[in-house]
Design a protein around this motif. Structure first.
Motif, PDB file in Angstrom:
ATOM      1  N   LEU A  75       0.822  -1.214   0.000  1.00  0.00           N
ATOM      2  CA  LEU A  75       0.000   0.000   0.000  1.00  0.00           C
ATOM      3  C   LEU A  75       0.855   1.261   0.000  1.00  0.00           C
ATOM      4  N   GLU A  76       1.971   1.209   0.708  1.00  0.00           N
ATOM      5  CA  GLU A  76       2.866   2.370   0.716  1.00  0.00           C
ATOM      6  C   GLU A  76       3.470   2.606  -0.664  1.00  0.00           C
ATOM      7  N   SER A  77       3.802   1.535  -1.370  1.00  0.00           N
ATOM      8  CA  SER A  77       4.348   1.683  -2.725  1.00  0.00           C
ATOM      9  C   SER A  77       3.312   2.286  -3.662  1.00  0.00           C
ATOM     10  N   VAL A  78       2.063   1.863  -3.515  1.00  0.00           N
ATOM     11  CA  VAL A  78       0.994   2.411  -4.356  1.00  0.00           C
ATOM     12  C   VAL A  78       0.796   3.896  -4.064  1.00  0.00           C
ATOM     13  N   ARG A  79       0.806   4.262  -2.802  1.00  0.00           N
ATOM     14  CA  ARG A  79       0.649   5.673  -2.438  1.00  0.00           C
ATOM     15  C   ARG A  79       1.815   6.504  -2.956  1.00  0.00           C
ATOM     16  N   ARG A  80       3.015   5.985  -2.832  1.00  0.00           N
ATOM     17  CA  ARG A  80       4.195   6.731  -3.267  1.00  0.00           C
ATOM     18  C   ARG A  80       4.170   6.993  -4.768  1.00  0.00           C
ATOM     19  N   GLU A  81       3.661   6.035  -5.531  1.00  0.00           N
ATOM     20  CA  GLU A  81       3.582   6.186  -6.989  1.00  0.00           C
ATOM     21  C   GLU A  81       2.303   6.876  -7.446  1.00  0.00           C
ATOM     22  N   GLU A  82       1.454   7.300  -6.496  1.00  0.00           N
ATOM     23  CA  GLU A  82       0.192   7.983  -6.804  1.00  0.00           C
ATOM     24  C   GLU A  82      -0.703   7.134  -7.699  1.00  0.00           C
ATOM     25  N   LEU A  83      -0.830   5.876  -7.348  1.00  0.00           N
ATOM     26  CA  LEU A  83      -1.652   4.947  -8.121  1.00  0.00           C
ATOM     27  C   LEU A  83      -2.881   4.495  -7.334  1.00  0.00           C
ATOM     28  N   GLY A  84      -3.291   5.283  -6.347  1.00  0.00           N
ATOM     29  CA  GLY A  84      -4.399   4.868  -5.502  1.00  0.00           C
ATOM     30  C   GLY A  84      -5.683   4.605  -6.269  1.00  0.00           C
ATOM     31  N   ASP A  98     -13.773  -0.468   0.827  1.00  0.00           N
ATOM     32  CA  ASP A  98     -13.826   0.677   1.732  1.00  0.00           C
ATOM     33  C   ASP A  98     -12.468   0.913   2.384  1.00  0.00           C
ATOM     34  N   TYR A  99     -11.798  -0.172   2.725  1.00  0.00           N
ATOM     35  CA  TYR A  99     -10.475  -0.056   3.340  1.00  0.00           C
ATOM     36  C   TYR A  99      -9.484   0.586   2.365  1.00  0.00           C
ATOM     37  N   LEU A 100      -9.510   0.151   1.116  1.00  0.00           N
ATOM     38  CA  LEU A 100      -8.594   0.731   0.125  1.00  0.00           C
ATOM     39  C   LEU A 100      -8.901   2.202  -0.123  1.00  0.00           C
ATOM     40  N   ALA A 101     -10.179   2.555  -0.190  1.00  0.00           N
ATOM     41  CA  ALA A 101     -10.546   3.957  -0.398  1.00  0.00           C
ATOM     42  C   ALA A 101     -10.012   4.831   0.730  1.00  0.00           C
ATOM     43  N   ALA A 102     -10.083   4.333   1.957  1.00  0.00           N
ATOM     44  CA  ALA A 102      -9.552   5.092   3.090  1.00  0.00           C
ATOM     45  C   ALA A 102      -8.027   5.110   3.069  1.00  0.00           C
ATOM     46  N   ALA A 103      -7.407   3.982   2.722  1.00  0.00           N
ATOM     47  CA  ALA A 103      -5.942   3.909   2.711  1.00  0.00           C
ATOM     48  C   ALA A 103      -5.343   4.825   1.663  1.00  0.00           C
ATOM     49  N   PHE A 104      -6.018   4.989   0.529  1.00  0.00           N
ATOM     50  CA  PHE A 104      -5.500   5.834  -0.543  1.00  0.00           C
ATOM     51  C   PHE A 104      -6.082   7.242  -0.514  1.00  0.00           C
ATOM     52  N   ALA A 105      -6.923   7.538   0.489  1.00  0.00           N
ATOM     53  CA  ALA A 105      -7.533   8.871   0.638  1.00  0.00           C
ATOM     54  C   ALA A 105      -8.249   9.298  -0.634  1.00  0.00           C
ATOM     55  N   ALA A 134     -14.865  10.611  -1.998  1.00  0.00           N
ATOM     56  CA  ALA A 134     -16.085   9.803  -2.110  1.00  0.00           C
ATOM     57  C   ALA A 134     -16.707   9.925  -3.495  1.00  0.00           C
ATOM     58  N   THR A 135     -16.548  11.085  -4.141  1.00  0.00           N
ATOM     59  CA  THR A 135     -17.122  11.251  -5.478  1.00  0.00           C
ATOM     60  C   THR A 135     -16.458  10.322  -6.488  1.00  0.00           C
ATOM     61  N   VAL A 136     -15.150  10.096  -6.326  1.00  0.00           N
ATOM     62  CA  VAL A 136     -14.430   9.216  -7.253  1.00  0.00           C
ATOM     63  C   VAL A 136     -14.863   7.770  -7.063  1.00  0.00           C
ATOM     64  N   THR A 137     -14.874   7.298  -5.823  1.00  0.00           N
ATOM     65  CA  THR A 137     -15.261   5.905  -5.573  1.00  0.00           C
ATOM     66  C   THR A 137     -16.717   5.672  -5.949  1.00  0.00           C
ATOM     67  N   ALA A 138     -17.581   6.657  -5.678  1.00  0.00           N
ATOM     68  CA  ALA A 138     -18.993   6.496  -6.040  1.00  0.00           C
ATOM     69  C   ALA A 138     -19.158   6.413  -7.549  1.00  0.00           C
TER      70      ALA A 138
END
Length: 198
Positions: free
Chosen positions: A138-147, A169-176, A179-183
């Motif tokens: 998850l940290e690698s995904v966040r660092r590369e801005e691939l959330g 829901d966990y991934l949406a919170a982990a990648f910040a 809500a409009t994008v996930t919806a």
């Protein structure tokens, strides 16, 4: 005191008590300009419009910022996911996210979902490799801005049911993710994210 007398005193720089602001300012060696007091019932002066050059600069800056934000939004929050448009390191991160999603939600290996987003032989072979630790992934995904990309990949490969929903829901919170994008991704659904198979 009548209005005419008050105006005359103001014009002469005299207050109602006989004090002269002009003489006080001269004694203190201050500029002799008096602050013009508005006449009773007078309309306040209208502010001057900004110069045309400033208006033009603001309009051009607003259009440039809008275009940059649109492009940035499309880069960060893809409308369609295609791993062929990503560098190899980013592809492998998304494969790992799909692999982790299947493991966490009890879904089968996401071979069909991976093929639907352009995954080739190398990406399919990576599904058989061991998963890295989840915090590191998850940290690698966040660092590369691939959330948003990882969330979309998880949406394609998660099992239906409470476990799949909780993982998303966990991934949406982990990648910040907003809500409009996930919806929007959920509203379009998995069938619209996948190309039609022939």
């Amino acid at each position: 005191m009548t209005i005419r007398t008050r105006r005359l005193l103001q014009w002469l720089g005299l207050a109602a008590d006989g004090r002269s602001e002009l003489m006080e300012r001269q004694a203190l060696e201050l500029p002799a300009t008096l602050s013009a007091a508005p006449a009773p019932g007078a309309m306040p002066p209208r502010p001057l419009p900004p110069p045309p050059q400033l208006l033009l600069q603001e309009q051009v800056a607003a259009k440039l910022l809008h275009g940059w934000l649109q492009n940035r939004h499309q880069t960060l929050f893809p409308l369609a996911l295609n791993v062929n448009n990503l560098p190899p390191a980013h592809r492998m991160l998304l494969v790992r996210c799909m692999q982790a999603t299947a493991a966490m939600t009890g879904a089968p290996p996401p071979l069909e979902a991976l093929a639907a987003i352009g995954g080739g032989t190398a990406e399919k072979a990576a599904l058989d490799e061991a998963l890295p630790p989840l915090p590191l992934l998850l940290e690698s995904v966040r660092r590369e801005e691939l959330g948003a990309h990882a969330y979309t990949a998880a949406l394609l490969s998660a099992a239906d049911g409470p476990a799949g929903q909780a993982w998303l829901d966990y991934l949406a919170a982990a990648f910040a993710l907003p809500a409009t994008v996930t919806a929007d991704l959920r509203r379009r659904g998995r069938r619209r994210l996948r190309p039609r198979t022939r």
